[in-house]
Design a protein around this motif. Structure first.
Motif, PDB file in Angstrom:
ATOM      1  N   LEU A 103       9.330 -33.866  -7.790  1.00 36.84           N
ATOM      2  CA  LEU A 103      10.220 -34.164  -6.677  1.00 36.84           C
ATOM      3  C   LEU A 103      10.042 -33.148  -5.545  1.00 36.84           C
ATOM      4  N   ALA A 104       9.866 -31.876  -5.901  1.00 42.95           N
ATOM      5  CA  ALA A 104       9.645 -30.852  -4.877  1.00 42.95           C
ATOM      6  C   ALA A 104       8.319 -31.078  -4.157  1.00 42.95           C
ATOM      7  N   GLU A 105       7.322 -31.580  -4.883  1.00 40.37           N
ATOM      8  CA  GLU A 105       6.014 -31.828  -4.278  1.00 40.37           C
ATOM      9  C   GLU A 105       6.116 -32.832  -3.133  1.00 40.37           C
ATOM     10  N   LEU A 106       7.010 -33.805  -3.271  1.00 38.60           N
ATOM     11  CA  LEU A 106       7.207 -34.778  -2.198  1.00 38.60           C
ATOM     12  C   LEU A 106       7.639 -34.077  -0.917  1.00 38.60           C
ATOM     13  N   CYS A 107       8.605 -33.177  -1.017  1.00 37.74           N
ATOM     14  CA  CYS A 107       9.099 -32.447   0.161  1.00 37.74           C
ATOM     15  C   CYS A 107       7.991 -31.622   0.802  1.00 37.74           C
ATOM     16  N   VAL A 108       7.206 -30.958  -0.024  1.00 38.34           N
ATOM     17  CA  VAL A 108       6.129 -30.110   0.476  1.00 38.34           C
ATOM     18  C   VAL A 108       5.034 -30.957   1.124  1.00 38.34           C
ATOM     19  N   SER A 109       4.700 -32.080   0.518  1.00 37.47           N
ATOM     20  CA  SER A 109       3.660 -32.955   1.072  1.00 37.47           C
ATOM     21  C   SER A 109       4.022 -33.465   2.457  1.00 37.47           C
ATOM     22  N   VAL A 110       5.286 -33.843   2.640  1.00 35.26           N
ATOM     23  CA  VAL A 110       5.735 -34.305   3.958  1.00 35.26           C
ATOM     24  C   VAL A 110       5.570 -33.198   4.991  1.00 35.26           C
ATOM     25  N   ALA A 111       5.983 -31.977   4.625  1.00 32.94           N
ATOM     26  CA  ALA A 111       5.882 -30.851   5.562  1.00 32.94           C
ATOM     27  C   ALA A 111       4.435 -30.528   5.893  1.00 32.94           C
ATOM     28  N   VAL A 112       3.570 -30.505   4.879  1.00 33.67           N
ATOM     29  CA  VAL A 112       2.153 -30.171   5.096  1.00 33.67           C
ATOM     30  C   VAL A 112       1.467 -31.238   5.939  1.00 33.67           C
TER      31      VAL A 112
END
Length: 256
Positions: A174-183
């Motif tokens: 779930l955290a990876e989703l947030c990071v992917s959007v930001a990156v």
């Protein structure tokens, strides 16, 4: 329709199935295949993170419904991961890769050995300290921004710290989703945006990205139930051996 669509659809399904159950695989496998096809690293990072947004949303929802999320750990690794991811995205255009690959390979070999030993000895599950979770998230975000590989760093780090396997996998996903959007947003707002507009950009990457998404989406919904159903020790060993294999493979690439 471009044949690459069907090839990457198969890649996306297998990669996301592994990612959903083991907490790693989608970014690692997808970026490796794209790099082998000759795409430049900034474009690979952009493409993989673009594909991760819809598949990550599905995987995150699946883990949320399965009760695999530790909310405290999720918040810490997501916030730290976004900061690390933005730093990695900004560094991407000028970063020299060999030393980074060596550090990642060494990290994976050490942490995977710890995970395997913990599983074999039946060590008790521990609470992950807040500072350690933030550090793991920041390191994972940095690697995600540079090469699109969050899971091998974060999931293995949480497991190495003693977190319950299914919650480590779910919170990481779930955290990876947030990071992917930001990156992805950071890469699109920098000079890397131009790569999508030339002859090697959209024309080359559109079908592979669509293939990854279409293949990854159905597999993403299976991740939560799989992580919840698989017994703790086999799941921990599977993640440990996968991370060990990745570490050895990356180390061998550097040496040979």
């Amino acid at each position: 329709m471009d044949p690459a669509f069907f090839e990457f659809m198969a890649v996306g399904f297998v990669a996301q199935l592994a990612d959903g159950a083991l907490g790693m695989g989608f970014g690692l496998i997808s970026s490796s295949v794209l790099l082998l096809s000759g795409a430049p690293p900034p474009l690979v990072s952009s493409a993989v993170n673009a594909a991760k947004i819809p598949t990550g949303a599905a995987a995150g929802l699946s883990h949320l419904l399965a009760g695999n999320i530790d909310r405290s750990v999720f918040k810490r690794i997501a916030i730290a991961g976004i900061i690390g991811g933005l730093a990695g995205a900004l560094m991407l255009s000028s970063l020299k890769g060999p030393w980074l690959m060596g550090l990642v390979a060494l990290y994976l070999i050490v942490i995977s050995t710890l995970i395997i030993l913990r599983a074999l000895r039946g060590r008790a599950v521990l609470a992950v300290p807040g500072r350690k979770a933030s550090l793991i998230g920041a390191c994972g975000g940095l690697i995600e921004g540079i090469g699109g590989s969050w899971g091998p760093v974060v999931t293995t780090g949480l497991l190495g710290a003693g977190m319950e396997p299914r919650r480590a996998v779910g919170s990481s996903a779930l955290a990876e989703l947030c990071v992917s959007v930001a990156v992805f947003c950071a890469l699109m707002l920098t000079a890397h945006l131009g790569l999508w507009g030339d002859g090697g950009g959209v024309g080359t990457m559109l079908w592979p990205v669509l293939g990854l998404v279409c293949g990854g989406l159905p597999a993403a919904f299976l991740g939560g139930p799989l992580a919840r159903m698989v017994p703790r020790r086999p799941l921990t060993l599977a993640v440990g051996f996968l991370a060990l294999g990745v570490g050895i493979q990356r180390g061998a690439q550097l040496l040979f």
